[in-house]
Design a protein around this motif. Structure first.
Motif, PDB file in Angstrom:
ATOM      1  N   GLY A   1      55.432  29.845  29.667  1.00 23.89           N
ATOM      2  CA  GLY A   1      56.018  29.133  30.795  1.00 23.89           C
ATOM      3  C   GLY A   1      56.485  30.062  31.904  1.00 23.89           C
ATOM      4  O   GLY A   1      57.519  29.822  32.539  1.00 23.89           O
ATOM      5  N   LEU A   2      55.716  31.102  32.163  1.00 25.26           N
ATOM      6  CA  LEU A   2      56.074  32.111  33.163  1.00 25.26           C
ATOM      7  C   LEU A   2      55.169  31.979  34.388  1.00 25.26           C
ATOM      8  O   LEU A   2      54.159  31.274  34.339  1.00 25.26           O
ATOM      9  CB  LEU A   2      55.942  33.504  32.540  1.00 25.26           C
ATOM     10  CG  LEU A   2      56.906  33.777  31.372  1.00 25.26           C
ATOM     11  CD1 LEU A   2      56.513  35.043  30.615  1.00 25.26           C
ATOM     12  CD2 LEU A   2      58.337  33.875  31.882  1.00 25.26           C
ATOM     13  N   PRO A   3      55.506  32.629  35.507  1.00 26.25           N
ATOM     14  CA  PRO A   3      54.687  32.501  36.714  1.00 26.25           C
ATOM     15  C   PRO A   3      53.231  32.875  36.460  1.00 26.25           C
ATOM     16  O   PRO A   3      52.935  33.806  35.708  1.00 26.25           O
ATOM     17  CB  PRO A   3      55.351  33.472  37.693  1.00 26.25           C
ATOM     18  CG  PRO A   3      56.769  33.565  37.237  1.00 26.25           C
ATOM     19  CD  PRO A   3      56.705  33.471  35.742  1.00 26.25           C
ATOM     20  N   ARG A   4      52.336  32.152  37.115  1.00 31.05           N
ATOM     21  CA  ARG A   4      50.902  32.335  36.927  1.00 31.05           C
ATOM     22  C   ARG A   4      50.317  33.094  38.109  1.00 31.05           C
ATOM     23  O   ARG A   4      50.649  32.816  39.252  1.00 31.05           O
ATOM     24  CB  ARG A   4      50.229  30.970  36.826  1.00 31.05           C
ATOM     25  CG  ARG A   4      48.828  30.983  36.243  1.00 31.05           C
ATOM     26  CD  ARG A   4      48.284  29.560  36.243  1.00 31.05           C
ATOM     27  NE  ARG A   4      47.118  29.409  35.393  1.00 31.05           N
ATOM     28  CZ  ARG A   4      45.874  29.763  35.741  1.00 31.05           C
ATOM     29  NH1 ARG A   4      45.669  30.315  36.923  1.00 31.05           N
ATOM     30  NH2 ARG A   4      44.863  29.561  34.910  1.00 31.05           N
ATOM     31  N   ILE A   5      49.443  34.053  37.834  1.00 25.09           N
ATOM     32  CA  ILE A   5      48.834  34.802  38.929  1.00 25.09           C
ATOM     33  C   ILE A   5      47.935  33.881  39.756  1.00 25.09           C
ATOM     34  O   ILE A   5      47.161  33.085  39.226  1.00 25.09           O
ATOM     35  CB  ILE A   5      48.043  36.024  38.422  1.00 25.09           C
ATOM     36  CG1 ILE A   5      46.956  35.613  37.415  1.00 25.09           C
ATOM     37  CG2 ILE A   5      48.977  37.066  37.828  1.00 25.09           C
ATOM     38  CD1 ILE A   5      46.016  36.759  37.037  1.00 25.09           C
ATOM     39  N   ALA A   6      48.062  34.018  41.082  1.00 26.10           N
ATOM     40  CA  ALA A   6      47.244  33.224  41.999  1.00 26.10           C
ATOM     41  C   ALA A   6      46.026  33.992  42.477  1.00 26.10           C
ATOM     42  O   ALA A   6      45.048  33.391  42.916  1.00 26.10           O
ATOM     43  CB  ALA A   6      48.087  32.805  43.207  1.00 26.10           C
ATOM     44  N   SER A   7      46.096  35.327  42.376  1.00 26.64           N
ATOM     45  CA  SER A   7      45.048  36.133  43.000  1.00 26.64           C
ATOM     46  C   SER A   7      44.852  37.456  42.285  1.00 26.64           C
ATOM     47  O   SER A   7      45.696  37.917  41.522  1.00 26.64           O
ATOM     48  CB  SER A   7      45.404  36.399  44.466  1.00 26.64           C
ATOM     49  OG  SER A   7      46.618  37.133  44.545  1.00 26.64           O
ATOM     50  N   ILE A   8      43.709  38.053  42.586  1.00 26.58           N
ATOM     51  CA  ILE A   8      43.410  39.414  42.163  1.00 26.58           C
ATOM     52  C   ILE A   8      42.875  40.146  43.381  1.00 26.58           C
ATOM     53  O   ILE A   8      41.992  39.648  44.088  1.00 26.58           O
ATOM     54  CB  ILE A   8      42.390  39.445  41.009  1.00 26.58           C
ATOM     55  CG1 ILE A   8      42.021  40.899  40.645  1.00 26.58           C
ATOM     56  CG2 ILE A   8      41.135  38.647  41.337  1.00 26.58           C
ATOM     57  CD1 ILE A   8      41.147  41.011  39.401  1.00 26.58           C
ATOM     58  N   GLN A   9      43.427  41.315  43.685  1.00 25.30           N
ATOM     59  CA  GLN A   9      42.957  42.118  44.813  1.00 25.30           C
ATOM     60  C   GLN A   9      42.201  43.320  44.250  1.00 25.30           C
ATOM     61  O   GLN A   9      42.793  44.252  43.726  1.00 25.30           O
ATOM     62  CB  GLN A   9      44.137  42.572  45.686  1.00 25.30           C
ATOM     63  CG  GLN A   9      43.685  43.329  46.912  1.00 25.30           C
ATOM     64  CD  GLN A   9      44.807  43.720  47.842  1.00 25.30           C
ATOM     65  OE1 GLN A   9      44.725  44.759  48.506  1.00 25.30           O
ATOM     66  NE2 GLN A   9      45.862  42.913  47.903  1.00 25.30           N
ATOM     67  N   ASN A  10      40.889  43.251  44.339  1.00 29.13           N
ATOM     68  CA  ASN A  10      40.026  44.316  43.815  1.00 29.13           C
ATOM     69  C   ASN A  10      39.020  44.739  44.872  1.00 29.13           C
ATOM     70  O   ASN A  10      38.708  43.973  45.792  1.00 29.13           O
ATOM     71  CB  ASN A  10      39.262  43.842  42.574  1.00 29.13           C
ATOM     72  CG  ASN A  10      40.046  44.043  41.292  1.00 29.13           C
ATOM     73  OD1 ASN A  10      41.273  43.924  41.275  1.00 29.13           O
ATOM     74  ND2 ASN A  10      39.356  44.327  40.206  1.00 29.13           N
ATOM     75  N   ALA A  11      38.514  45.955  44.727  1.00 33.41           N
ATOM     76  CA  ALA A  11      37.453  46.408  45.618  1.00 33.41           C
ATOM     77  C   ALA A  11      36.220  45.540  45.406  1.00 33.41           C
ATOM     78  O   ALA A  11      35.848  45.230  44.269  1.00 33.41           O
ATOM     79  CB  ALA A  11      37.125  47.871  45.341  1.00 33.41           C
ATOM     80  N   TYR A  12      35.597  45.136  46.517  1.00 31.68           N
ATOM     81  CA  TYR A  12      34.315  44.437  46.433  1.00 31.68           C
ATOM     82  C   TYR A  12      33.557  44.691  47.725  1.00 31.68           C
ATOM     83  O   TYR A  12      34.043  44.392  48.818  1.00 31.68           O
ATOM     84  CB  TYR A  12      34.488  42.934  46.217  1.00 31.68           C
ATOM     85  CG  TYR A  12      33.144  42.239  46.095  1.00 31.68           C
ATOM     86  CD1 TYR A  12      32.416  42.339  44.924  1.00 31.68           C
ATOM     87  CD2 TYR A  12      32.592  41.544  47.170  1.00 31.68           C
ATOM     88  CE1 TYR A  12      31.159  41.755  44.813  1.00 31.68           C
ATOM     89  CE2 TYR A  12      31.345  40.956  47.071  1.00 31.68           C
ATOM     90  CZ  TYR A  12      30.628  41.060  45.893  1.00 31.68           C
ATOM     91  OH  TYR A  12      29.373  40.489  45.789  1.00 31.68           O
ATOM     92  N   ASN A  13      32.378  45.269  47.598  1.00 31.03           N
ATOM     93  CA  ASN A  13      31.539  45.549  48.759  1.00 31.03           C
ATOM     94  C   ASN A  13      30.112  45.815  48.279  1.00 31.03           C
ATOM     95  O   ASN A  13      29.838  45.793  47.073  1.00 31.03           O
ATOM     96  CB  ASN A  13      32.095  46.730  49.563  1.00 31.03           C
ATOM     97  CG  ASN A  13      32.293  47.977  48.730  1.00 31.03           C
ATOM     98  OD1 ASN A  13      31.353  48.488  48.111  1.00 31.03           O
ATOM     99  ND2 ASN A  13      33.525  48.482  48.668  1.00 31.03           N
ATOM    100  N   LEU A  14      29.217  46.064  49.219  1.00 35.49           N
ATOM    101  CA  LEU A  14      27.813  46.280  48.872  1.00 35.49           C
ATOM    102  C   LEU A  14      27.597  47.523  48.014  1.00 35.49           C
ATOM    103  O   LEU A  14      26.567  47.646  47.348  1.00 35.49           O
ATOM    104  CB  LEU A  14      26.970  46.397  50.147  1.00 35.49           C
ATOM    105  CG  LEU A  14      26.785  45.106  50.941  1.00 35.49           C
ATOM    106  CD1 LEU A  14      26.109  45.393  52.275  1.00 35.49           C
ATOM    107  CD2 LEU A  14      25.988  44.078  50.145  1.00 35.49           C
TER     108      LEU A  14
END
Length: 347
Positions: free
Chosen positions: A197-210
């Motif tokens: 019952g703890l806060p849930r992650i909304a996002s992930i910030q990861n490298a993404y490119n060609l």
């Protein structure tokens, strides 16, 4: 400007996010304010920063980026018009000046990190608070494979979520996210939040490119099934995908003004070979290399928002304009052909 709801949160963010890690190093406070003003004018409502910024990290500049954003927020009065995201630094043997080298994701450290960021940002709350990199041993920042021999003591994810829950209850942060995470990490964060019952992650910030499509190897499915939005950083691969270094190896930018040890993965020979092919493809189809790279990120179904950064207003304008470019099926097919020949050279 198109907007999207980020994961399971109530954050409605623009599909373009203004990255700010050059503020305080390559950009002055006046430059920073001009970029922020222009981004808002263009419909961007999403701003990302970190307590560690600017880069490259130095004790004498740490926190300057948040401070510049804070003076802009105070001057502009636009705090409620933006979704403000920042990040807490994880443990690092190299960054000894953040919380006296004791930075980690326990309750004491996270409370100190949040309070310091709030003060610099001149705000009472942070919309999205992210963990900049894992506390545990994990393959990040160019490490391709997991190495169990590098195991070290770390803060358990459950304990980190409990600390973040207290900060949410205190009204200091609204939602949470992770950064530089792995498929296991994403799933474990979700499992612990749902079971406890703890806060849930909304996002992930990861490298993404060609040059680095490793997100497509497991993280895409994990984030789809757990409804975690990707905030894609380094869409231009440290500037390589703009082809400025291809055209001029001495071009001004992070890869020439910072030591090679700061970004070795973007200096590999295979990166240069891939950049040459992507740049040629872009120009053959009437696009700049940067337009191709940014339009690619924007076209991917799993990218919630793409984080762009610039050192000049001209670059910022060009980057934002690139998101109006639509890639044809033929161009996408050609991109995938290049990728099959030189896969993830900057992973």
């Amino acid at each position: 400007m198109e907007k999207i709801t980020l994961g399971t949160s109530d954050l409605n963010v623009s599909r373009i996010c203004l990255g700010t890690m050059t503020f305080g190093e390559q950009n002055t406070e006046a430059d920073a304010h001009s970029q922020l003003d222009y981004a808002i004018e263009r419909g961007i409502n999403f701003i990302d920063t970190a307590e560690m910024y600017p880069v490259m990290p130095r004790a004498e500049t740490q926190g300057r980026t948040e401070a510049y954003i804070g003076t802009w927020l105070k001057k502009s009065g636009k705090r409620r018009d933006v979704v403000l995201a920042t990040k807490a630094a994880g443990p690092s043997r190299g960054i000894t000046w953040i919380r006296n080298g004791e930075s980690d994701f326990d309750a004491v450290n996270l409370r100190a990190a949040v309070d310091s960021s709030l003060k610099r940002l001149q705000t009472d709350y942070i919309d999205l608070y992210q963990l900049h990199w894992p506390s545990r041993n994990a393959p990040i920042f160019g490490q391709i494979a997991f190495n169990p021999q590098k195991e070290r003591p770390h803060v358990a994810i459950e304990n980190t979520l409990e600390a973040l829950a207290d900060l949410v209850k205190a009204g200091k942060i609204r939602h949470i996210g992770v950064s530089n995470e792995t498929p296991w990490g994403v799933c474990e964060f979700v499992k612990q939040s749902e079971s406890k019952g703890l806060p849930r992650i909304a996002s992930i910030q990861n490298a993404y490119n060609l040059l680095n499509r490793s997100f497509e190897s497991g993280l895409d499915e994990a984030c789809f099934r757990e409804n975690v939005g990707l905030l894609a950083y380094s869409p231009l691969g440290f500037g390589q995908l703009s082809a400025k270094y291809l055209d001029n190896p001495k071009a001004h930018g992070r890869l020439t003004i910072f030591p090679p040890s700061w970004s070795p993965r973007y200096l590999r020979d295979s990166v240069a070979k891939a950049v040459k092919l992507y740049a040629a493809l872009a120009r053959q189809n009437g696009m700049t290399p940067a337009q191709l790279a940014l339009a690619w990120c924007h076209s991917r179904w799993f990218v919630a928002s793409t984080i762009i950064g610039a050192t000049t207003m001209q670059q910022l304008q060009e980057d934002i304009d690139a998101f109006s470019v639509t890639l044809s099926d033929e161009v996408i097919s050609n991109i995938n052909t290049i990728h099959s020949e030189i896969a993830n050279p900057a992973q």
